[in-house]
Design an enzyme around this catalytic site. Structure first.
Site, short mmCIF file in Angstrom:
data_model
loop_
_atom_site.label_atom_id
_atom_site.label_comp_id
_atom_site.label_asym_id
_atom_site.label_seq_id
_atom_site.Cartn_x
_atom_site.Cartn_y
_atom_site.Cartn_z
N PHE A 130 -3.94 -7.65 -14.87
CA PHE A 130 -3.24 -6.96 -13.92
C PHE A 130 -4.25 -6.50 -12.75
CE2 PHE A 130 -1.89 -3.24 -11.38
CZ PHE A 130 -0.32 -3.47 -11.29
N ASP A 177 -12.97 -6.42 -11.89
CA ASP A 177 -11.91 -5.28 -11.42
C ASP A 177 -11.91 -4.27 -12.13
OD1 ASP A 177 -9.79 -3.98 -10.67
OD2 ASP A 177 -8.30 -5.46 -10.84
N LYS A 200 -8.48 3.45 -7.09
CA LYS A 200 -7.94 4.84 -7.92
C LYS A 200 -8.79 5.93 -7.87
CE LYS A 200 -4.77 2.36 -10.46
NZ LYS A 200 -4.69 1.23 -11.14
C1 LIG Z 1 -4.12 -0.13 -10.51
C2 LIG Z 1 -4.71 -1.35 -10.74
C3 LIG Z 1 -4.70 -2.09 -9.46
C4 LIG Z 1 -3.89 -2.12 -8.05
O1 LIG Z 1 -4.20 -0.68 -7.56
P1 LIG Z 1 -3.05 -0.46 -6.48
O2 LIG Z 1 -3.74 0.99 -5.71
O3 LIG Z 1 -1.73 -0.10 -7.45
O4 LIG Z 1 -2.65 -1.40 -5.58
C5 LIG Z 1 -5.75 -3.38 -9.65
N1 LIG Z 1 -6.26 -3.29 -10.60
C6 LIG Z 1 -6.42 -2.82 -11.72
C7 LIG Z 1 -7.16 -3.05 -12.99
C8 LIG Z 1 -5.54 -1.68 -11.78
O5 LIG Z 1 -5.54 -0.92 -12.84
#
Ligand SMILES: *Cc1c(COP(=O)(O)O)cnc(C)c1O
Length: 411
Positions: free
Chosen positions: A152, A237, A266
């Site tokens: 994700f 990520d 985040k």
């Molecule tokens: C939440 C998330 C994203 C995307 O972040 P947004 O601010 O919703 O665009 C990307 N990578 C990971 C691992 C995430 O948990």
């Protein structure tokens, strides 16, 4: 929306009206738990009827510092009274402090500020493609990036192009080419998938949305070695796992691994304001030149002031240590609960999940937890993630465990 209509009990006149309003005017791209949050502080949130709940989702780890942390709100208010947006056409007096702080915190030479996690990932993909062409010498248009199953990384067209979740992907073609998907937690698969045109490997050090998949010990170290050997950028990520969530500053720190770049978001915004970034060394992030990438709001002084405070809170309150210690407690207490439908308790730090047997529908369990004052959300139907703000106290953890035990033993 079959669930909410069938199982939604009346929440109270105010909450009912607010749910109704959101459902009638909003697009239905989410299926929220039937609860309306009106106010919040620390670990606690309150609905319009005055019922209090513990927040065990933390906005998918965007609220690591707790709701409305006074230091972060103070920084927001002070900066709101000075200057909020300049665009990158001009310098502002907060962005430099933010970037320097972020580089020192992460140990990289450069940072590129954006707003959302998906934008940070897009930035890293562009960086990798440009680096691949300009530095590695891959012909432009031939660059390949390797990703893993059940990833994700966000919701843009390019990012969902390499998703393996049909809901996230179907009906959105044509998809962006140039991505190869391999199994997670399989370093040999990575080595096999690399070609002379491979420029990067994009991976979550723990897969959050997939249900808190913790890879085997040594996976990230092997990935690091393979990427170095083949001159492929290792991009982690850490949008969800970063900023102390897993008991270290970053999840890669558990294996002492330093990726070539990290995508961050985040909790960088302290639960207050969207702030994201890519951090890397000059050899990779240095490929961007004026006009090749950007964002109107990226690096804005309001977000920069908030992010500086958000980073300071993580350090001053040693939230990495707190997450490590309380995470141990959460997992050991969860493992003591007797419920035949539970197959596994897993996680690191305060990013944890309870896995129920295949086919189990955890929605009703989440509704029952909510009724007793704890908010959590299932992922993939049969997995419930427990990820409270890192400012939670030991007493609050034990209070939450009491609620979870009561609900789980009644299943
Ligand atoms: C939440 C998330 C994203 C995307 O972040 P947004 O601010 O919703 O665009 C990307 N990578 C990971 C691992 C995430 O948990």
């Amino acid at each position: 929306m079959a669930h909410s209509e069938a199982t939604m009990p009346s929440l109270g006149a105010k909450s009912d009206a607010l749910v109704q309003q959101s459902e009638s005017f909003g697009a239905h791209n989410y299926h929220p738990l039937p609860v309306v949050i009106a106010t919040a502080k620390g670990v606690w949130v309150e609905d319009p009827e005055g019922r209090r709940y513990m927040d065990f989702l933390s906005a998918y780890s965007a609220v690591n510092q707790g709701h409305r942390h006074p230091k972060i709100i103070g920084a927001l208010k002070a900066q709101a009274d000075r200057c909020t947006l300049t665009s990158r056409a001009f310098y502002n007096d907060k962005m430099g402090d933010f970037l320097e702080k972020l580089c020192r915190y992460t140990g990289y030479e450069m940072a590129l500020p954006m707003n959302t996690g998906a934008e940070a990932v897009e930035t890293a993909l562009k960086m990798a493609r440009m680096w691949g062409h300009k530095v590695k010498g891959v012909p432009d248009g031939k660059q390949e990036i390797i990703c893993v199953e059940e990833n994700f990384h966000g919701r843009t067209i390019t990012i969902i192009s390499f998703s393996t979740d049909p809901d996230a992907k179907k009906c959105y073609g044509p998809w962006t080419p140039g991505f190869t998907v391999i199994p997670y937690d399989d370093a040999q698969a990575l080595e096999r998938a690399i070609t002379p045109n491979t420029v990067a490997f994009l991976v979550e050090p723990i897969q959050g949305e997939a249900g808190v998949h913790v890879p085997s010990e040594g996976y990230l170290r092997q990935v690091r070695e393979i990427c170095t050997k083949h001159s492929v950028l290792m991009i982690a990520d850490e949008v969800q796992t970063g900023f102390c969530r897993t008991g270290k500053k970053f999840a890669c720190d558990h294996e002492g691994v330093r990726p070539d770049a990290m995508c961050l978001g985040k909790a960088l915004g302290g639960g207050v304001f969207p702030v994201s970034a890519v951090v890397a060394d000059r050899k990779a992030l240095g490929v961007f030149t004026p006009g090749t990438h950007g964002s109107t709001f990226g690096g804005n002084p309001l977000g920069a002031a908030v992010a500086i405070a958000a980073l300071e809170v993580l350090e001053e309150e040693k939230l990495d240590q707190r997450a490590e210690e309380l995470g141990e407690l959460v997992r050991s207490e969860l493992k003591k609960i007797s419920c035949p439908k539970i197959t596994q308790v897993r996680g690191k730090g305060l990013l944890n999940a309870v896995v129920f047997e295949e086919g189990f529908e955890a929605w009703d369990v989440c509704v029952a937890l909510k009724e007793k004052g704890l908010l959590a959300k299932q992922t993939h139907g049969n997995i419930i993630r427990f990820a409270p703000p890192l400012v939670i106290t030991r007493d609050e953890v034990m209070h939450a465990i009491g609620i979870i035990r009561e609900v789980f033993t009644a299943i």
